[in-house]
Design an enzyme around this catalytic site. Structure first.
Site, PDB file in Angstrom:
ATOM      1  N   SER A   1       0.823  -1.204   0.000  1.00  0.00           N
ATOM      2  CA  SER A   1       0.000   0.000   0.000  1.00  0.00           C
ATOM      3  C   SER A   1       0.861   1.259   0.000  1.00  0.00           C
ATOM      4  O   SER A   1       1.578   1.543   0.958  1.00  0.00           O
ATOM      5  CB  SER A   1      -0.919   0.008   1.220  1.00  0.00           C
ATOM      6  OG  SER A   1      -1.659   1.205   1.267  1.00  0.00           O
TER       7      SER A   1
ATOM      8  N   HIS B   1      -0.255  -1.147  -4.339  1.00  0.00           N
ATOM      9  CA  HIS B   1      -1.668  -0.877  -4.090  1.00  0.00           C
ATOM     10  C   HIS B   1      -1.848   0.622  -3.921  1.00  0.00           C
ATOM     11  O   HIS B   1      -1.294   1.231  -3.018  1.00  0.00           O
ATOM     12  CB  HIS B   1      -2.126  -1.624  -2.841  1.00  0.00           C
ATOM     13  CG  HIS B   1      -3.601  -1.615  -2.632  1.00  0.00           C
ATOM     14  ND1 HIS B   1      -4.455  -2.467  -3.300  1.00  0.00           N
ATOM     15  CD2 HIS B   1      -4.392  -0.845  -1.834  1.00  0.00           C
ATOM     16  CE1 HIS B   1      -5.696  -2.240  -2.918  1.00  0.00           C
ATOM     17  NE2 HIS B   1      -5.691  -1.253  -2.033  1.00  0.00           N
TER      18      HIS B   1
ATOM     19  N   ASP C   1      -4.320   3.574  -3.299  1.00  0.00           N
ATOM     20  CA  ASP C   1      -5.630   3.932  -2.758  1.00  0.00           C
ATOM     21  C   ASP C   1      -6.052   5.327  -3.200  1.00  0.00           C
ATOM     22  O   ASP C   1      -5.374   6.310  -2.905  1.00  0.00           O
ATOM     23  CB  ASP C   1      -5.606   3.884  -1.231  1.00  0.00           C
ATOM     24  CG  ASP C   1      -5.540   2.471  -0.697  1.00  0.00           C
ATOM     25  OD1 ASP C   1      -6.372   1.653  -1.112  1.00  0.00           O
ATOM     26  OD2 ASP C   1      -4.654   2.185   0.137  1.00  0.00           O
TER      27      ASP C   1
ATOM     28  N   MET D   1      -8.986   8.059  -2.746  1.00  0.00           N
ATOM     29  CA  MET D   1     -10.122   8.425  -1.887  1.00  0.00           C
ATOM     30  C   MET D   1     -10.549   9.849  -2.206  1.00  0.00           C
ATOM     31  O   MET D   1      -9.707  10.738  -2.355  1.00  0.00           O
ATOM     32  CB  MET D   1      -9.724   8.311  -0.412  1.00  0.00           C
ATOM     33  CG  MET D   1      -9.129   6.969  -0.015  1.00  0.00           C
ATOM     34  SD  MET D   1      -8.696   6.927   1.738  1.00  0.00           S
ATOM     35  CE  MET D   1      -7.645   5.466   1.786  1.00  0.00           C
TER      36      MET D   1
ATOM     37  N   HIS E   1      -7.145   1.051  -6.292  1.00  0.00           N
ATOM     38  CA  HIS E   1      -8.347   0.842  -5.488  1.00  0.00           C
ATOM     39  C   HIS E   1      -9.109   2.161  -5.404  1.00  0.00           C
ATOM     40  O   HIS E   1      -8.703   3.085  -4.706  1.00  0.00           O
ATOM     41  CB  HIS E   1      -7.926   0.347  -4.098  1.00  0.00           C
ATOM     42  CG  HIS E   1      -9.067   0.083  -3.174  1.00  0.00           C
ATOM     43  ND1 HIS E   1      -8.872  -0.191  -1.831  1.00  0.00           N
ATOM     44  CD2 HIS E   1     -10.419   0.034  -3.368  1.00  0.00           C
ATOM     45  CE1 HIS E   1     -10.041  -0.387  -1.256  1.00  0.00           C
ATOM     46  NE2 HIS E   1     -10.994  -0.249  -2.166  1.00  0.00           N
TER      47      HIS E   1
ATOM     48  N   MET F   1     -11.816   4.235  -4.004  1.00  0.00           N
ATOM     49  CA  MET F   1     -12.789   4.443  -2.933  1.00  0.00           C
ATOM     50  C   MET F   1     -13.447   5.790  -3.185  1.00  0.00           C
ATOM     51  O   MET F   1     -13.232   6.770  -2.456  1.00  0.00           O
ATOM     52  CB  MET F   1     -12.090   4.383  -1.578  1.00  0.00           C
ATOM     53  CG  MET F   1     -11.695   2.979  -1.172  1.00  0.00           C
ATOM     54  SD  MET F   1     -10.694   2.914   0.329  1.00  0.00           S
ATOM     55  CE  MET F   1      -9.050   3.005  -0.397  1.00  0.00           C
TER      56      MET F   1
ATOM     57  N   MET G   1     -12.445  -6.083   2.113  1.00  0.00           N
ATOM     58  CA  MET G   1     -11.853  -5.154   3.071  1.00  0.00           C
ATOM     59  C   MET G   1     -11.895  -5.779   4.458  1.00  0.00           C
ATOM     60  O   MET G   1     -12.950  -6.181   4.948  1.00  0.00           O
ATOM     61  CB  MET G   1     -12.619  -3.828   3.075  1.00  0.00           C
ATOM     62  CG  MET G   1     -12.472  -3.015   1.796  1.00  0.00           C
ATOM     63  SD  MET G   1     -10.764  -2.525   1.453  1.00  0.00           S
ATOM     64  CE  MET G   1     -10.364  -1.536   2.909  1.00  0.00           C
TER      65      MET G   1
ATOM     66  N   ASP H   1      -7.423  -6.495   2.276  1.00  0.00           N
ATOM     67  CA  ASP H   1      -6.764  -5.218   2.556  1.00  0.00           C
ATOM     68  C   ASP H   1      -7.193  -4.734   3.926  1.00  0.00           C
ATOM     69  O   ASP H   1      -8.377  -4.507   4.169  1.00  0.00           O
ATOM     70  CB  ASP H   1      -7.164  -4.203   1.483  1.00  0.00           C
ATOM     71  CG  ASP H   1      -6.500  -2.841   1.680  1.00  0.00           C
ATOM     72  OD1 ASP H   1      -5.635  -2.711   2.568  1.00  0.00           O
ATOM     73  OD2 ASP H   1      -6.841  -1.909   0.924  1.00  0.00           O
TER      74      ASP H   1
END
Length: 219
Positions: A8, A33, A35, A37, A66, A68, A137, A175
């Site tokens: 991550s 990974h 993320d 957001m 990913h 979100m 998750m 994750d």
């Protein structure tokens, strides 16, 4: 099925991101990974397209993106063009699931669907034959460094059982709170791609940490 580690980027030193990526790659990490957001779908704001583009330039490692975000369908093309190899979006988002999967596939990217800890895993079952991966998750999405939620193990077991019954080859990624101890649990439950952040970046020797996640038990 071999285990893979997806590191991550959320836990990386952003002022030295190139050096961090080089360190990850030399430590045996299989994916990064990433993320994303938006501050709406989750209560945090992280990276966007410009950062992903620079990460893509810095390495040819698999970029595990990913999303979100509230409306992932709107941004699939942009993230694919920025270098994503895998795009995960949430079943709880406002985008139509089938349309979003199709958009990801149309851009030549692997498609993945994620569920929060409170969402029944059964919501992904109708799409398993279309998906390359499902992300379970094991913490609430939004922030790194959270503790693993043990109740999510049953969701992994149920998903693995259903995938086997259907006969598809969908990967199971997890994750949240993954370290050498929780890695054993999620792999026994059926996961084969493990996202780890804090555990890797705080390790005295990152390669040893990666090996512990991969080798503590078989997948």
């Amino acid at each position: 099925m071999s285990c893979k580690v997806s590191a991550s980027v959320l836990s990386a030193d952003m002022l030295n991101l190139k050096a961090e990526i080089d360190k990850l790659c030399s430590s045996g990490v299989d994916m990064l990974h990433f993320d994303v957001m938006d501050g709406v779908f989750v209560n945090n704001i992280t990276f966007g397209l410009p950062v992903l583009e620079q990460v893509r330039k810095a390495s040819d490692i698999t970029l595990d993106v990913h999303l979100m975000i509230t409306d992932p369908l709107k941004y699939i093309g942009a993230f694919a063009d920025a270098g994503a190899d895998i795009i995960t979006f949430h079943a709880e988002s406002e985008s139509n699931i089938s349309e979003t999967i199709k958009a990801i596939k149309d851009h030549g990217v692997k498609a993945s669907l994620s569920v929060r800890p409170s969402t029944p895993v059964e919501v992904v079952y109708p799409y398993l034959n279309e998906l390359d991966m499902v992300l379970i998750m094991t913490v609430e999405p939004g922030f790194g460094g959270q503790s693993f939620i043990p109740e999510t193990l049953e969701k992994i077991r149920l998903l693995k059982k259903t995938i086997s019954e259907i006969g598809c080859c969908t990967d199971i990624e997890v994750d949240g709170g993954i370290n050498d101890k929780t890695a054993v649990l999620v792999k026994e439950a059926g996961a084969n791609i493990l996202v780890s952040g804090s555990y890797l970046f705080t390790a005295e020797k990152m390669r040893d940490a990666v090996n512990k996640i991969k080798d503590e038990t078989r997948c």
